[in-house]
Design an enzyme around this catalytic site. Sequence first.
Site, short mmCIF file in Angstrom:
data_model
loop_
_atom_site.label_atom_id
_atom_site.label_comp_id
_atom_site.label_asym_id
_atom_site.label_seq_id
_atom_site.Cartn_x
_atom_site.Cartn_y
_atom_site.Cartn_z
N ASP A 126 0.76 -1.20 0.11
CA ASP A 126 0.13 0.05 0.01
C ASP A 126 0.94 1.26 -0.06
OD1 ASP A 126 -2.37 1.58 0.33
OD2 ASP A 126 -1.82 1.84 2.60
N ASP A 132 -0.15 5.21 1.12
CA ASP A 132 -0.31 5.84 2.18
C ASP A 132 -0.33 5.22 3.50
OD1 ASP A 132 -1.01 7.73 -0.10
OD2 ASP A 132 -3.17 7.04 0.02
#
Length: 242
Positions: free
Chosen positions: A14, A16
Amino acid sequence: MLGLPEHVTACLFDLDGVLTPTAVIHNKAWTRTFDDFLRGRDGQRPFDPVEDYNDYVDGKPREAGVRDFLASRGITLPEGTPDDPPDAQTVSGLGNRKNELLLTLIKEGLEPYPGSVRYLQAAAKAGLRRAVVSSSANTLQVITSTGLDRYLEVRVDGSTVKKRGLRGKPAPDTFLAAAQELGVTPQQAAVFEDAISGVAAGKAGGFGFVVGVDRIGAGHAEDLRAAGADVVVADLDALLED
């Protein structure tokens, strides 16, 4: 050396909160967007940057975050269209307002987490395949501006979701698409996530290992484990110590 099972040959990261501190500025943008919207509405408390952020918007596509948060407050808005202006009282309008604020914050300067850069470098050296998987439509801008693109072979992001009609997290579609592009099975891939919805997506997709990243504390590690994380770390380079 990388804290992963031997059968793992690929890493799906991922963006963020895992590779970059964009989760912090996403949070700021969401908070300001919803606080401005809620101001003047009787009986509505401000957006909670911990509970509301984690429960309703973190890791989700922008429009889904708007819908889920508003639903939690008993508010329904028209969907609108993707080109709605940021002051439109629609789901798309609020999403565009949030994105406008986010881009302003990104332009003020963004650096990746040093521990994540070290982990990416180690993964590349070890020959593991690497992809970034994010619901953000700004993923390309973020990874190129921070130099992370040199370590990532595949990008599946908000633009990919719209183009291919993929479901966003907590559905596993985006991670499954990244694994397919890398030429590995889900069992051969490890998912790295800081959002409960992302960890749930990794679990739902049958991935070989799910790493939860807890940078915020406050009991979030327990929530990540409950969602299906096999291990929870405060930073990716903690895995290099194993």
